[in-house]
Design an enzyme around this catalytic site. Structure first.
Site, PDB file in Angstrom:
ATOM      1  N   SER A 120     -10.780  -6.074   9.051  1.00 15.94           N
ATOM      2  CA  SER A 120     -11.808  -5.654   7.792  1.00 15.94           C
ATOM      3  C   SER A 120     -12.500  -5.902   7.020  1.00 15.94           C
ATOM      4  O   SER A 120     -11.752  -7.770   6.720  1.00 15.94           O
ATOM      5  CB  SER A 120     -11.966  -4.475   6.855  1.00 15.94           C
ATOM      6  OG  SER A 120     -11.256  -2.714   7.196  1.00 15.94           O
ATOM      7  N   GLU A 123      -7.185  -0.234  14.399  1.00 11.87           N
ATOM      8  CA  GLU A 123      -8.466  -1.287  13.373  1.00 11.87           C
ATOM      9  C   GLU A 123      -7.601  -2.590  13.608  1.00 11.87           C
ATOM     10  O   GLU A 123      -6.213  -2.035  12.911  1.00 11.87           O
ATOM     11  CB  GLU A 123      -8.825  -0.576  12.582  1.00 11.87           C
ATOM     12  CG  GLU A 123      -9.359  -1.330  11.167  1.00 11.87           C
ATOM     13  CD  GLU A 123      -9.586  -1.013   9.661  1.00 11.87           C
ATOM     14  OE1 GLU A 123      -9.560   0.483   9.766  1.00 11.87           O
ATOM     15  OE2 GLU A 123      -9.221  -1.885   8.985  1.00 11.87           O
ATOM     16  N   GLU A 165       0.545   4.085   1.491  1.00 12.11           N
ATOM     17  CA  GLU A 165       0.061   5.111   2.385  1.00 12.11           C
ATOM     18  C   GLU A 165       1.838   6.444   2.266  1.00 12.11           C
ATOM     19  O   GLU A 165       2.574   5.839   2.272  1.00 12.11           O
ATOM     20  CB  GLU A 165       0.011   4.515   3.441  1.00 12.11           C
ATOM     21  CG  GLU A 165      -0.307   3.313   3.597  1.00 12.11           C
ATOM     22  CD  GLU A 165      -2.028   3.444   3.737  1.00 12.11           C
ATOM     23  OE1 GLU A 165      -2.110   4.915   4.419  1.00 12.11           O
ATOM     24  OE2 GLU A 165      -2.289   2.348   4.256  1.00 12.11           O
ATOM     25  N   ARG A 224       1.012  -1.304  -0.069  1.00 10.55           N
ATOM     26  CA  ARG A 224      -0.120   0.168  -0.010  1.00 10.55           C
ATOM     27  C   ARG A 224       0.541   1.062   0.060  1.00 10.55           C
ATOM     28  O   ARG A 224       1.686   1.443   0.888  1.00 10.55           O
ATOM     29  CB  ARG A 224      -0.926   0.051   0.965  1.00 10.55           C
ATOM     30  CG  ARG A 224      -1.798  -1.576   1.530  1.00 10.55           C
ATOM     31  CD  ARG A 224      -2.859  -1.585   2.126  1.00 10.55           C
ATOM     32  NE  ARG A 224      -4.120  -2.504   1.762  1.00 10.55           N
ATOM     33  CZ  ARG A 224      -5.198  -2.539   2.223  1.00 10.55           C
ATOM     34  NH1 ARG A 224      -5.243  -1.319   2.714  1.00 10.55           N
ATOM     35  NH2 ARG A 224      -5.463  -3.637   1.807  1.00 10.55           N
ATOM     36  N   ARG A 254      -0.072  -5.869  12.730  1.00 13.15           N
ATOM     37  CA  ARG A 254      -1.184  -5.038  13.676  1.00 13.15           C
ATOM     38  C   ARG A 254      -1.046  -5.932  15.097  1.00 13.15           C
ATOM     39  O   ARG A 254      -1.700  -5.392  16.038  1.00 13.15           O
ATOM     40  CB  ARG A 254      -1.975  -3.795  13.420  1.00 13.15           C
ATOM     41  CG  ARG A 254      -1.672  -3.472  12.496  1.00 13.15           C
ATOM     42  CD  ARG A 254      -3.293  -2.355  11.839  1.00 13.15           C
ATOM     43  NE  ARG A 254      -3.033  -1.289  10.282  1.00 13.15           N
ATOM     44  CZ  ARG A 254      -3.789  -0.025  10.714  1.00 13.15           C
ATOM     45  NH1 ARG A 254      -4.779  -0.438  10.677  1.00 13.15           N
ATOM     46  NH2 ARG A 254      -2.737   0.213   9.982  1.00 13.15           N
ATOM     47  N   ARG A 261       1.623   2.660  13.488  1.00 11.72           N
ATOM     48  CA  ARG A 261       0.769   1.437  13.000  1.00 11.72           C
ATOM     49  C   ARG A 261       0.343   1.061  11.433  1.00 11.72           C
ATOM     50  O   ARG A 261      -0.298   0.216  10.703  1.00 11.72           O
ATOM     51  CB  ARG A 261      -0.070   1.488  13.243  1.00 11.72           C
ATOM     52  CG  ARG A 261      -1.537   2.855  12.965  1.00 11.72           C
ATOM     53  CD  ARG A 261      -2.563   2.800  14.212  1.00 11.72           C
ATOM     54  NE  ARG A 261      -3.750   3.099  12.411  1.00 11.72           N
ATOM     55  CZ  ARG A 261      -3.677   4.576  12.956  1.00 11.72           C
ATOM     56  NH1 ARG A 261      -2.864   5.609  13.638  1.00 11.72           N
ATOM     57  NH2 ARG A 261      -4.841   5.419  11.890  1.00 11.72           N
ATOM     58  N   HIS A 262       1.326   1.998  10.259  1.00 17.98           N
ATOM     59  CA  HIS A 262       1.297   1.689   8.701  1.00 17.98           C
ATOM     60  C   HIS A 262       2.039   0.688   8.437  1.00 17.98           C
ATOM     61  O   HIS A 262       3.730   1.755   8.520  1.00 17.98           O
ATOM     62  CB  HIS A 262       0.705   2.692   8.467  1.00 17.98           C
ATOM     63  CG  HIS A 262      -0.599   3.196   8.555  1.00 17.98           C
ATOM     64  ND1 HIS A 262      -1.362   4.241   9.030  1.00 17.98           N
ATOM     65  CD2 HIS A 262      -1.622   2.836   7.497  1.00 17.98           C
ATOM     66  CE1 HIS A 262      -2.552   4.276   9.206  1.00 17.98           C
ATOM     67  NE2 HIS A 262      -2.740   3.313   8.157  1.00 17.98           N
TER      68      HIS A 262
HETATM   69  P1  ATP Z   1      -9.095   1.531   6.481  1.00 20.82           P
HETATM   70  O1  ATP Z   1      -9.663  -0.047   6.159  1.00 20.82           O
HETATM   71  O2  ATP Z   1     -10.520   2.250   6.811  1.00 20.82           O
HETATM   72  O3  ATP Z   1      -9.283   1.638   4.907  1.00 20.82           O
HETATM   73  P2  ATP Z   1      -6.678   0.774   7.266  1.00 20.82           P
HETATM   74  O4  ATP Z   1      -7.087   0.013   6.790  1.00 20.82           O
HETATM   75  O5  ATP Z   1      -5.635   1.473   6.630  1.00 20.82           O
HETATM   76  O6  ATP Z   1      -8.448   1.998   6.640  1.00 20.82           O
HETATM   77  P3  ATP Z   1      -6.517   2.972   9.328  1.00 20.82           P
HETATM   78  O7  ATP Z   1      -5.440   3.215   9.194  1.00 20.82           O
HETATM   79  O8  ATP Z   1      -6.284   2.124  11.058  1.00 20.82           O
HETATM   80  O9  ATP Z   1      -6.600   1.512   9.263  1.00 20.82           O
HETATM   81  O10 ATP Z   1      -7.167   3.780   9.398  1.00 20.82           O
HETATM   82  C1  ATP Z   1      -8.306   3.975  10.750  1.00 20.82           C
HETATM   83  C2  ATP Z   1      -8.940   5.401  10.106  1.00 20.82           C
HETATM   84  O11 ATP Z   1      -8.082   6.063  11.215  1.00 20.82           O
HETATM   85  C3  ATP Z   1      -8.721   5.501   9.517  1.00 20.82           C
HETATM   86  O12 ATP Z   1     -10.565   6.180   9.588  1.00 20.82           O
HETATM   87  C4  ATP Z   1      -8.690   6.460   8.837  1.00 20.82           C
HETATM   88  O13 ATP Z   1      -9.179   7.483   8.093  1.00 20.82           O
HETATM   89  C5  ATP Z   1      -7.551   7.664   9.814  1.00 20.82           C
HETATM   90  N1  ATP Z   1      -6.384   7.297   9.493  1.00 20.82           N
HETATM   91  C6  ATP Z   1      -5.944   6.564   9.239  1.00 20.82           C
HETATM   92  N2  ATP Z   1      -4.305   6.784   8.779  1.00 20.82           N
HETATM   93  C7  ATP Z   1      -4.279   8.307   9.465  1.00 20.82           C
HETATM   94  C8  ATP Z   1      -3.199   9.420  10.088  1.00 20.82           C
HETATM   95  N3  ATP Z   1      -1.900   9.304   9.378  1.00 20.82           N
HETATM   96  N4  ATP Z   1      -3.858  10.203  10.945  1.00 20.82           N
HETATM   97  C9  ATP Z   1      -4.884  10.348  11.317  1.00 20.82           C
HETATM   98  N5  ATP Z   1      -5.699  10.019  10.864  1.00 20.82           N
HETATM   99  C10 ATP Z   1      -5.570   8.460  10.210  1.00 20.82           C
HETATM  100  P1  AMO Z   2      -8.214  -3.405   4.518  1.00 21.85           P
HETATM  101  O1  AMO Z   2      -7.922  -2.423   3.862  1.00 21.85           O
HETATM  102  O2  AMO Z   2      -9.394  -3.108   6.001  1.00 21.85           O
HETATM  103  O3  AMO Z   2      -9.623  -4.600   4.162  1.00 21.85           O
HETATM  104  O4  AMO Z   2      -7.151  -4.046   5.248  1.00 21.85           O
HETATM  105  C1  AMO Z   2      -7.244  -4.827   6.748  1.00 21.85           C
HETATM  106  C2  AMO Z   2      -6.596  -5.166   7.507  1.00 21.85           C
HETATM  107  O5  AMO Z   2      -4.734  -4.636   6.407  1.00 21.85           O
HETATM  108  C3  AMO Z   2      -3.967  -4.285   8.123  1.00 21.85           C
HETATM  109  N1  AMO Z   2      -3.191  -2.830   7.329  1.00 21.85           N
HETATM  110  C4  AMO Z   2      -1.873  -3.007   7.480  1.00 21.85           C
HETATM  111  N2  AMO Z   2      -1.458  -3.004   8.087  1.00 21.85           N
HETATM  112  C5  AMO Z   2      -0.169  -2.227   8.050  1.00 21.85           C
HETATM  113  N3  AMO Z   2       0.076  -1.268   7.876  1.00 21.85           N
HETATM  114  C6  AMO Z   2      -0.657  -1.135   6.233  1.00 21.85           C
HETATM  115  N4  AMO Z   2      -0.615  -0.306   4.964  1.00 21.85           N
HETATM  116  C7  AMO Z   2      -2.093  -1.342   6.505  1.00 21.85           C
HETATM  117  N5  AMO Z   2      -2.874  -1.433   5.011  1.00 21.85           N
HETATM  118  C8  AMO Z   2      -4.012  -2.857   5.756  1.00 21.85           C
HETATM  119  C9  AMO Z   2      -4.784  -3.473   8.939  1.00 21.85           C
HETATM  120  C10 AMO Z   2      -5.932  -3.922   8.370  1.00 21.85           C
HETATM  121  O6  AMO Z   2      -8.154  -3.860   9.605  1.00 21.85           O
HETATM  122  N6  AMO Z   2      -9.957  -6.714   0.989  1.00 21.85           N
HETATM  123  C11 AMO Z   2     -10.265  -5.943   2.891  1.00 21.85           C
HETATM  124  C12 AMO Z   2     -10.421  -7.195   3.454  1.00 21.85           C
HETATM  125  C13 AMO Z   2     -11.582  -8.119   3.156  1.00 21.85           C
HETATM  126  O7  AMO Z   2     -12.770  -8.077   3.430  1.00 21.85           O
HETATM  127  O8  AMO Z   2     -11.343  -9.307   3.140  1.00 21.85           O
HETATM  128  C14 AMO Z   2      -8.787  -5.233   3.086  1.00 21.85           C
HETATM  129  O9  AMO Z   2      -7.815  -4.962   2.564  1.00 21.85           O
HETATM  130  O10 AMO Z   2      -4.962  -4.328   9.927  1.00 21.85           O
END
Ligand code: ATP
Ligand code: AMO
Length: 440
Positions: free
Chosen positions: A366, A363, A218, A216, A414, A224-225
């Site tokens: 999902s 989170e 990002e 990703r 995570r 946490r990313h």
């Molecule tokens: P999603 O499942 O919603 O696509 P994700 O799996 O990447 O996102 P997170 O990045 O933990 O999950 O997102 C959780 C929430 O935090 C989301 O609503 C996102 O908009 C918000 N968020 C993500 N990155 C940041 C950041 N750098 N600062 C503040 N909020 C953030």
């Molecule tokens: P989603 O985009 O929420 O859902 O991703 C699922 C889970 O993957 C982890 N994750 C990450 N962990 C670390 N760094 C990242 N950049 C990152 N992006 C995602 C998180 C997140 O909750 N296709 C759907 C899943 C499904 O519906 O089966 C999906 O990708 O823990």
């Protein structure tokens, strides 16, 4: 043989007092007290004290031991003497010390734990960082957790799959893709096995799992990313979102149980007392989450907003205070803010059969029941501003007998991070990829 035993395996149940053994590892420490010299040898499983008494031992061997350079690689053959006062209840009285490779000095970072190194320094010299027991402990636990995850899936009738990481289309609307060159065409690194695991449902696999990398792009740099993460993915036919939530919570509880049972030494090294999350996890609806946040925060959340970081914390703390548990689900999200493949409720299509599994701090996963009706799927792809042409290979699988199905994806890092309470997600990856880091 360069090694007959690990340091931790030298116990009265495995080895006789006076038995000749060979240990191999790194020179952790040399303590030269004049008449006696202690060499602490460290291997993957722990440390052992090698004791040399000047009067009782060959002079050359004694001098060689004193001259050992820290972090050099050695193999030591000697006899075991069980001794209550020695660090692990024994010492090794050496007959031969072979230096297999000499380490330069000074080292790029301290390995004794006396100096706390910054995460960046540790990641730059990961090979040295991994020589610290605290770092290795995290990866031993990660290994055991993944082992338990596989066990759980195999026990429950899942087939393990491997889907392509080089793909032609996006799956997750929210995050950007890494473009790559694929011969003369543009391609991308896959963000999720989503489309493929669904196609496998049309193939009749019924229950699949995959543990593999997701990519990703990002832009942001958070704790946490990652830009390359490990996703644990599941897809199940003839199931709805509640069925797969049950699989997810039971899996989480099973993994905690296995880690507690099999990783006590690593948990002790990290000073962690792990508690198995209680199942079933609390389920809050998206609407209830808005109420909880708006009752506790000046920053109001409106229907249709995604949950922000501060919202996540407010709800997480609320759940923790009221139930004493860290894990919970948020269900029934607005259809518009979930990916196109989430199934809307038939009687209230503005809500979808989707969920997030949350930890108090972030989170974790999902998932959703998926749309299996081709026309509805096509219209959802269009209404999210995507071009159905790019999804032809995927949509085709829905036209010839696609069963109803549901699934989820959970970020492995995570999951481990929240289990161990690590500060930064990078602590749970051997060689993390982030905005700045492309090597090692
Ligand atoms: P999603 O499942 O919603 O696509 P994700 O799996 O990447 O996102 P997170 O990045 O933990 O999950 O997102 C959780 C929430 O935090 C989301 O609503 C996102 O908009 C918000 N968020 C993500 N990155 C940041 C950041 N750098 N600062 C503040 N909020 C953030
Ligand atoms: P989603 O985009 O929420 O859902 O991703 C699922 C889970 O993957 C982890 N994750 C990450 N962990 C670390 N760094 C990242 N950049 C990152 N992006 C995602 C998180 C997140 O909750 N296709 C759907 C899943 C499904 O519906 O089966 C999906 O990708 O823990």
């Amino acid at each position: 043989k360069l090694r007959t035993h690990y340091t931790a395996d030298v116990k009265p149940e495995n080895v006789d007092n006076g038995q000749k053994i060979t240990l191999a590892g790194w020179v952790h420490e040399v303590r030269d007290l004049g008449g006696i010299c202690f060499v602490v040898l460290r291997d993957r499983e722990g440390k052992a004290q090698v004791t040399l008494v000047k009067k009782k031992i060959d002079k050359e061997l004694f001098d060689a031991a004193r001259r050992l350079i820290r972090e050099s690689v050695i193999s030591v053959t000697g006899t075991v003497k069980f001794e209550e006062k020695a660090p692990n209840g024994y010492e090794l009285l050496p007959e031969e010390i072979t230096v297999l490779n000499v380490a330069n000095s000074p080292l790029p970072m301290d390995t004794t734990g006396k100096v706390e190194a910054e995460l960046d320094t540790r990641l730059d010299s990961r090979f040295i960082d991994l020589r610290r027991a605290e770092t290795t402990a995290v990866f031993k636990i990660r290994h055991q957790a993944l082992q338990a995850i596989r066990e759980y899936f195999v026990e429950n009738g899942f087939i393990e799959t491997a889907t392509p990481k080089v793909v032609a289309t996006a799956t997750e609307g929210g995050t950007a893709l890494f473009p790559i060159t694929y011969f003369d065409r543009e391609a991308f690194l896959n963000q999720s096995p989503q489309l493929f695991k669904q196609i496998l449902m049309s193939g009749g696999f019924d229950r699949v799992f995959e543990i593999g990398p997701i990519f990703r792009a990002e832009e942001h740099d958070t704790r946490r990313h990652l830009n390359e993460a490990t996703s644990i993915d599941v897809e199940v036919s003839f199931a709805d979102h509640f069925d797969v939530m049950e699989i997810l919570e039971n899996l989480a509880a099973y993994v905690y149980t296995q880690v507690i049972e099999k990783c006590q030494p690593s948990l002790e090294t990290l000073g962690i007392e792990l508690k198995v999350p209680k199942t079933p996890f609390l389920k809050l609806t998206y609407d209830e989450v808005i109420e909880i946040i708006n009752a506790r925060s000046e920053e109001k959340m409106h229907w249709g907003d995604d949950l922000g970081t501060s919202g996540e914390h407010i709800v997480g703390n609320y759940v923790y205070e009221t139930t004493g548990e860290s894990h919970y689900f948020i269900i029934d999200w607005p259809t518009e803010i979930k990916p196109f493949y989430a199934m809307p409720y038939e009687d209230r299509p503005e809500f979808s059969k989707s969920f997030d599994m949350m930890h108090r701090t972030m989170e974790l996963s999902s998932g959703a029941q998926r749309i299996h009706i081709p026309d509805l799927l096509k219209s959802r792809i269009e209404s999210q501003g995507l071009n159905p042409e790019g999804f032809e290979f995927y949509l085709k699988a829905f036209e010839y007998g696609m069963p109803p199905h549901a699934g989820w994806g959970m970020g492995c890092e995570r999951f481990i991070m929240t289990m161990l309470g690590t500060e930064n997600i990078r602590d749970t990856v051997l060689f993390p990829r982030d905005r700045r880091r492309l090597s090692p």
